[in-house]
Structures are given as structure tokens and as C-alpha cells.
Write an enzyme that holds these catalytic residues in place. Structure first.
Site, PDB file in Angstrom:
ATOM      1  N   ARG A 102       0.909  -1.357  -0.146  1.00  0.00           N
ATOM      2  CA  ARG A 102       0.059  -0.226  -0.047  1.00  0.00           C
ATOM      3  C   ARG A 102       0.874   1.245   0.096  1.00  0.00           C
ATOM      4  O   ARG A 102       0.358   2.295  -0.205  1.00  0.00           O
ATOM      5  CB  ARG A 102      -1.077   0.105   1.198  1.00  0.00           C
ATOM      6  CG  ARG A 102      -1.963  -1.272   1.095  1.00  0.00           C
ATOM      7  CD  ARG A 102      -2.810  -1.332   2.453  1.00  0.00           C
ATOM      8  NE  ARG A 102      -2.052  -2.265   3.311  1.00  0.00           N
ATOM      9  CZ  ARG A 102      -2.529  -2.681   4.412  1.00  0.00           C
ATOM     10  NH1 ARG A 102      -3.652  -2.379   4.825  1.00  0.00           N
ATOM     11  NH2 ARG A 102      -1.660  -3.722   4.973  1.00  0.00           N
ATOM     12  N   TYR A 121      35.518  23.866  -4.943  1.00  0.00           N
ATOM     13  CA  TYR A 121      35.438  22.601  -5.905  1.00  0.00           C
ATOM     14  C   TYR A 121      35.897  22.873  -7.354  1.00  0.00           C
ATOM     15  O   TYR A 121      35.570  23.997  -7.711  1.00  0.00           O
ATOM     16  CB  TYR A 121      33.874  22.062  -6.016  1.00  0.00           C
ATOM     17  CG  TYR A 121      33.508  20.999  -6.891  1.00  0.00           C
ATOM     18  CD1 TYR A 121      34.238  19.724  -6.701  1.00  0.00           C
ATOM     19  CD2 TYR A 121      32.702  21.104  -7.688  1.00  0.00           C
ATOM     20  CE1 TYR A 121      33.850  18.633  -7.221  1.00  0.00           C
ATOM     21  CE2 TYR A 121      32.341  19.874  -8.356  1.00  0.00           C
ATOM     22  CZ  TYR A 121      32.973  18.622  -8.147  1.00  0.00           C
ATOM     23  OH  TYR A 121      32.576  17.447  -8.897  1.00  0.00           O
TER      24      TYR A 121
HETATM   25  C1  UD1 Z   1      -2.769  -5.717  11.207  1.00  0.00           C
HETATM   26  C2  UD1 Z   1      -3.639  -6.692  11.918  1.00  0.00           C
HETATM   27  C3  UD1 Z   1      -4.943  -5.974  12.465  1.00  0.00           C
HETATM   28  C4  UD1 Z   1      -4.606  -4.704  13.280  1.00  0.00           C
HETATM   29  C5  UD1 Z   1      -3.662  -3.670  12.477  1.00  0.00           C
HETATM   30  C6  UD1 Z   1      -3.056  -2.522  13.147  1.00  0.00           C
HETATM   31  C7  UD1 Z   1      -3.387  -9.028  11.669  1.00  0.00           C
HETATM   32  C8  UD1 Z   1      -3.703 -10.214  10.722  1.00  0.00           C
HETATM   33  N1  UD1 Z   1      -3.911  -8.025  11.391  1.00  0.00           N
HETATM   34  O1  UD1 Z   1      -3.510  -5.570  10.055  1.00  0.00           O
HETATM   35  O2  UD1 Z   1      -5.908  -6.872  13.179  1.00  0.00           O
HETATM   36  O3  UD1 Z   1      -5.770  -3.904  13.459  1.00  0.00           O
HETATM   37  O4  UD1 Z   1      -2.254  -4.594  12.103  1.00  0.00           O
HETATM   38  O5  UD1 Z   1      -2.242  -1.980  12.475  1.00  0.00           O
HETATM   39  O6  UD1 Z   1      -2.369  -9.257  12.321  1.00  0.00           O
HETATM   40  N2  UD1 Z   1       4.144  -8.844   8.672  1.00  0.00           N
HETATM   41  C9  UD1 Z   1       5.020  -9.765   8.268  1.00  0.00           C
HETATM   42  N3  UD1 Z   1       4.834 -10.915   7.709  1.00  0.00           N
HETATM   43  C10 UD1 Z   1       3.574 -11.186   7.157  1.00  0.00           C
HETATM   44  C11 UD1 Z   1       2.537 -10.372   7.294  1.00  0.00           C
HETATM   45  C12 UD1 Z   1       2.777  -9.097   7.963  1.00  0.00           C
HETATM   46  O7  UD1 Z   1       6.354  -9.367   8.880  1.00  0.00           O
HETATM   47  O8  UD1 Z   1       3.661 -12.383   6.724  1.00  0.00           O
HETATM   48  C13 UD1 Z   1       4.375  -7.303   9.235  1.00  0.00           C
HETATM   49  C14 UD1 Z   1       4.288  -6.374   8.514  1.00  0.00           C
HETATM   50  O9  UD1 Z   1       5.427  -6.133   7.852  1.00  0.00           O
HETATM   51  C15 UD1 Z   1       3.691  -5.492   9.448  1.00  0.00           C
HETATM   52  C16 UD1 Z   1       2.798  -6.120  10.298  1.00  0.00           C
HETATM   53  O10 UD1 Z   1       3.356  -7.402  10.180  1.00  0.00           O
HETATM   54  O11 UD1 Z   1       4.414  -4.743  10.054  1.00  0.00           O
HETATM   55  C17 UD1 Z   1       1.350  -6.066  10.118  1.00  0.00           C
HETATM   56  O12 UD1 Z   1       1.094  -6.421   8.805  1.00  0.00           O
HETATM   57  P1  UD1 Z   1       0.102  -5.693   8.125  1.00  0.00           P
HETATM   58  O13 UD1 Z   1       0.026  -6.287   6.653  1.00  0.00           O
HETATM   59  O14 UD1 Z   1       0.352  -4.287   8.009  1.00  0.00           O
HETATM   60  O15 UD1 Z   1      -1.347  -5.828   8.605  1.00  0.00           O
HETATM   61  P2  UD1 Z   1      -2.564  -5.117   8.800  1.00  0.00           P
HETATM   62  O16 UD1 Z   1      -3.545  -5.324   7.450  1.00  0.00           O
HETATM   63  O17 UD1 Z   1      -2.192  -3.542   8.816  1.00  0.00           O
HETATM   64 CA    CA Z   2      -0.511  -2.450   9.197  1.00  0.00          CA
END
Ligand code: UD1
Ligand code: CA
Length: 450
Positions: A18, A372
Site C-alpha cells: 500500500r 570545488y
Molecule cells: C494488522 C492486524 C489488524 C490490526 C492492524 C493494526 C493481523 C492479521 N491484522 O493488520 O488486526 O488492526 O495490523 O495496525 O495481524 N508482517 C510480516 N509478515 C507477514 C505479514 C505481515 O512481517 O507475513 C508484518 C508487516 O510488515 C507489518 C505487520 O506485520 O509490520 C502487520 O502487517 P500488515 O499487513 O500491515 O497488517 P494490517 O493489515 O495492517
Molecule cells: Ca499495518
């Protein structure tokens, strides 16, 4: 609580689609520090060991985080199968058996040590899982906290919500605390039966609840847990971070005449009784002593300034500028990689680059160090008490001695000894009456042509 051990797993492997960026999401900065770096610092301040899970752009992210957290362990998530899968990449660290396990999303960049501590407090008070939630009128994109009889029973991701659940405004923040003793057993039971076929960390709530374990939600302000997923949220987080930093600066004794217009970096240091006028930007690496005045519209980076100095308005201080006590750098002056000793004055329209300027030296308006030559950078040395007349070009490498005097409009290519007077310009010729002769001739020619 302080004698409980704690591991903080920071999830930073996601692609950050995103953000629509070539750069790994975690390296987009708030206050000039990569967003995951803020989480690392907060976890350290809350007394946690750190395990970083990286993946997308992993080498770059690891390299950026290592200097901040020399003791952190790094784990790599190769396939991004969800937040629970990511946590389990740090299995080896978790298995060492900590009292508390915190999982923080690397994009929860505004998280404060106090919020981490209060989640740990929930575990110390007997909870097995603590969820940090927040309320927002715009919950789109966040997981919703599902409550039943006053208890939290599940977290439902946006895509999996029913229409009714989607109306819930109590949301999951970027922090989950899990009893260390239970953590692996609970995490291993998380499946991927959901809209995205991902292993959701958030499912830990439903699993723990079904086991009869104690799951509690603590509420934090939105400002502490907002997740940065796109550039609009990045800007919103930057704004909040700047507001916090401005307030901290003012409470520590720095005057900000119009705080909203002053921008800091994560490492800006300013002593008390320094006065900052509106519209000033502090890039990375700025250290300012007390009692300094920074006037409007100045831009500083990689600079140190000693007591009593006066900077600006409209000054540009670039990396390597070191200004001694009571130095003055005035309007439309640029100083780069230069040591300027106490009491020196660089007051108007001047460029000083790659230079050593002695104490109380005075550089007139429009002085330029020609540092320079198109290939390399060269040093200009100006001795204590030297005077450089306006509109002089000092062609480096060159040395102006202590107490020397350079006539205005000079181009100086040779060293000037101490106390010498140097002219580096054509001698003036004055021709009596010749202006009138010239004028008559030119106006006559014009009349003929017309
Ligand atoms: C996530 C939460 C959501 C919460 C929100 C808060 C989950 C499933 N959802 O959603 O409930 O309200 O954060 O901001 O947990 N990441 C990894 N590996 C992966 C997937 C993600 O390291 O396979 C890391 C991403 O880099 C990020 C974090 O986990 O830092 C959260 O992932 P992201 O995709 O941003 O989750 P959200 O959709 O924002
Ligand atoms: Ca997030």
C-alpha cells in the site's frame, strides 16, 4: 514486574504494497528514522530483548536496524504467510522461555514504551493474552475487537467481518502481549482459514478464549498504535510524532515561537534557552547548545552549534558545519564541512564550504570559498581575526593568515601571510569627463538611426 524477562518480536517482513514504493516500507522514515527503528527504540526503553523478523528488502532493513539495536537477533521470513507465521520465524528466541512475549508490528511506529509496559503489566497481573485496542470513528482496514459479555472473544479482520461487525469501532492496535509460557503452544494452533488464507496472529484471541484462558484488552490512544500502511498514514504519523517532539523540546526549555512550523529529526538535540523562530527545519545530526538563536526559515543538518551563536534568518547549515561560541551566520549564507571558531561572523550572502575559520574572523557579504574545481574538494583556511572584504572569491586550496586583510572584490588564489593586505583585482582606472563624451556619442548615433 521489572524482574520479569521479556522478548519483543518486531514484525517487519511485509511488502507494504500500500506504500506503492520501491523502498521497503519499514525504511520509510518518521522524523528521519525508519519506522521500524522507532519501534526498536521503544522496545529497548521498555526493557525488552529484541527479535526482528524481516523479509521484503530484508538485507536493507537489517542493516538499518543493527546500529540501533546491536543486541537484537534477526530472523528472516521468506514466504509472507501472515502475522502469526512471521512471529514463529523467531521460534528459537521464543523457545528460550521468556516471562513475557510482546509482538509489535513494525508499522506501529508511534508506539510508546509506556504502552509496552502497560501491556506487560496485564501479563504480570495474570492475563494470558493482552490485546492493545483503540477506538476510532474510521476503523476501515483494522481488525475489530469482538466482545461478548464484557470480554474480548475474537479479533476479526476487516475482510472477514460481517456487515454488523464492520460497524465496530474498537480496533486492534499494533501490539499483542502473550504469556511466555503459553506462547508457542497458542501460536502453533493458529490456522489460515480466512479470506486471505493467511496465518493471522489475531486468531490467538479466539483460541485462547476457547481454552478458558484470560484474554484482556487494554485501550490506548489512537496516536500510540496507529499503523502506517500508506503515505497518507505516514504523513499523519509524522505529524503526531512532530507534535510530541515539539512539546518535549519546549518542556526541556527550548523556546519555539510557532511550534507547528518547526520540524525536528529523531536525533535533534537542543539545549535550554535556545530560541527557535518560525519555519525552521532540523535535518538529521543536529546538536545545539543552550542560549542559541535560530532565526526564521533556516535549514540545518549534520551540524553542531555552541552557546550564544546566532543563525539566520534564511541560513543553510549542511553536514560538517561546526560553529563555535557566539558565531554569527546570517541571511542567505550556506556553511558546509567547516569549522568556524568562536566569534567569527559570516553575515550575508556567503558560501563557506570545506573551510577552517579562525576566531573573530569576519567574512564580508558575498564571500565565496571556491572549494570545488570540478574534480576534487579543497580546503580554505582563514586565520583568527582575518578580514575578508565583500564579494571576494577564495580559490581553494588557499590560506589567509591570522589578522590578514583581503580587499573587497578580490579573487584570492595565493596564500596571504599573517597580517598582510591582499588585493586580488584589477586596479581601478578613472577617466575625467569621459562619461559625458560617451553619452553624447551614443545619443547622437541613436538620433541618426531614428
Ligand atoms: C494488522 C492486524 C489488524 C490490526 C492492524 C493494526 C493481523 C492479521 N491484522 O493488520 O488486526 O488492526 O495490523 O495496525 O495481524 N508482517 C510480516 N509478515 C507477514 C505479514 C505481515 O512481517 O507475513 C508484518 C508487516 O510488515 C507489518 C505487520 O506485520 O509490520 C502487520 O502487517 P500488515 O499487513 O500491515 O497488517 P494490517 O493489515 O495492517
Ligand atoms: Ca499495518
Amino acid at each position: 514486574m521489572t524482574d520479569r524477562s521479556c522478548l519483543c518480536v518486531i514484525l517487519a517482513a511485509g511488502e507494504g504494497t500500500r506504500m506503492r514504493s520501491e523502498r521497503p516500507k519499514m525504511l520509510h522514515a518518521i522524523g528521519g528514522l525508519p519506522m521500524a527503528g522507532h519501534v526498536v527504540l521503544a522496545a529497548q526503553q521498555a526493557g525488552c530483548d529484541i527479535a526482528m523478523v524481516t523479509g521484503h528488502g530484508g538485507d536493507e532493513v537489517d542493516a538499518a536496524m543493527r546500529p540501533l539495536a546491536p543486541k537484537a537477533e534477526f530472523f528472516r521470513q521468506h514466504d509472507r504467510l501472515g502475522t502469526a507465521h512471521a512471529v514463529l520465524m523467531a521460534r528459537e528466541a521464543i523457545a528460550r522461555g521468556y516471562d513475557d512475549l510482546l509482538v509489535v508490528f513494525g508499522d506501529a511506529t508511534l508506539i510508546e514504551p509506556s504502552v509496552l509496559r502497560s501491556a506487560r503489566g496485564g501479563l504480570a497481573a495474570g492475563a494470558d493474552v493482552v490485546i492493545v485496542g483503540f477506538r476510532t470513528p474510521e476503523p476501515t482496514g483494522y481488525g475489530r475487537l469482538i466482545e461478548k459479555d464484557g470480554r474480548i472473544v475474537a479479533i476479526r479482520e476487516e475482510r472477514d467481518c460481517t456487515d454488523e461487525e464492520r460497524l465496530i469501532t474498537y480496533c486492534n492496535g499494533g501490539l499483542t502481549a502473550i504469556s511466555g509460557a503459553r506462547a508457542l503452544e497458542l501460536l502453533d494452533r493458529i490456522g489460515n482459514d480466512n479470506a486471505k488464507r493467511e496465518f493471522y496472529l489475531t486468531d490467538i484471541v479466539e483460541i485462547a478464549h476457547a481454552e478458558g484462558l484470560v484474554v484482556v484488552a487494554t485501550e490506548a490512544p489512537f496516536e500510540s498504535v496507529l499503523g502506517v500502511n500508506n503515505r497518507a498514514e505516514l504523513a499523519a504519523a509524522e505529524r503526531i510524532w512532530q507534535q510530541r517532539r515539539r512539546r518535549a523540546m519546549m518542556l526541556s526549555g527550548v523556546t519555539l515561537v510557532d511550534p507547528e512550523t518547526v520540524h525536528f529529526s529523531h536525533d535533534t538535540e537542543i539545549g535550554p534557552d535556545t530560541h527557535v523562530e518560525p519555519n525552521v527545519v532540523f535535518g538529521p545530526g543536529v546538536r545545539i547548545a543552550g542560549g542559541v538563536t535560530i532565526r526564521a526559515f533556516s535549514h540545518l543538518a549534520g551540524t553542531s552549534i555552541a552557546e550564544g551563536a546566532e543563525i539566520g534568518p534564511f541560513a543553510r547549515l549542511r553536514p560538517g558545519a561546526k560553529l563555535g561560541e557566539s558565531v554569527k551566520v546570517g541571511n542567505f549564507c550556506e556553511v558546509k564541512n567547516a569549522d568556524v571558531a568562536s566569534g567569527a561572523k559570516i553575515n550575508h550572502l556567503t558560501y563557506v564550504g570545506d573551510a577552517v575559520i579562525g576566531s573573530r574572523a569576519n567574512l564580508g557579504a558575498g564571500t565565496i570559498t571556491c572549494n570545488y574545481d570540478g574534480f576534487g574538494k579543497h580546503l580554505t583556511q582563514i586565520g583568527a581575526g582575518a578580514f575578508v572584504g565583500s564579494n571576494s572569491s577564495l580559490v581553494a586550496p588557499v590560506k589567509i593568515g591570522a589578522g590578514a586583510y583581503v580587499a573587497s572584490g578580490s579573487t584570492i588564489t595565493d596564500n596571504v601571510p599573517d597580517d598582510a593586505l591582499a588585493f586580488g583585482r584589477a586596479r581601478q582606472e578613472t577617466k575625467e569627463g569621459r562619461a559625458k563624451v560617451l553619452r553624447d556619442r551614443l545619443s547622437g548615433a541613436k538620433a541618426k538611426a531614428g
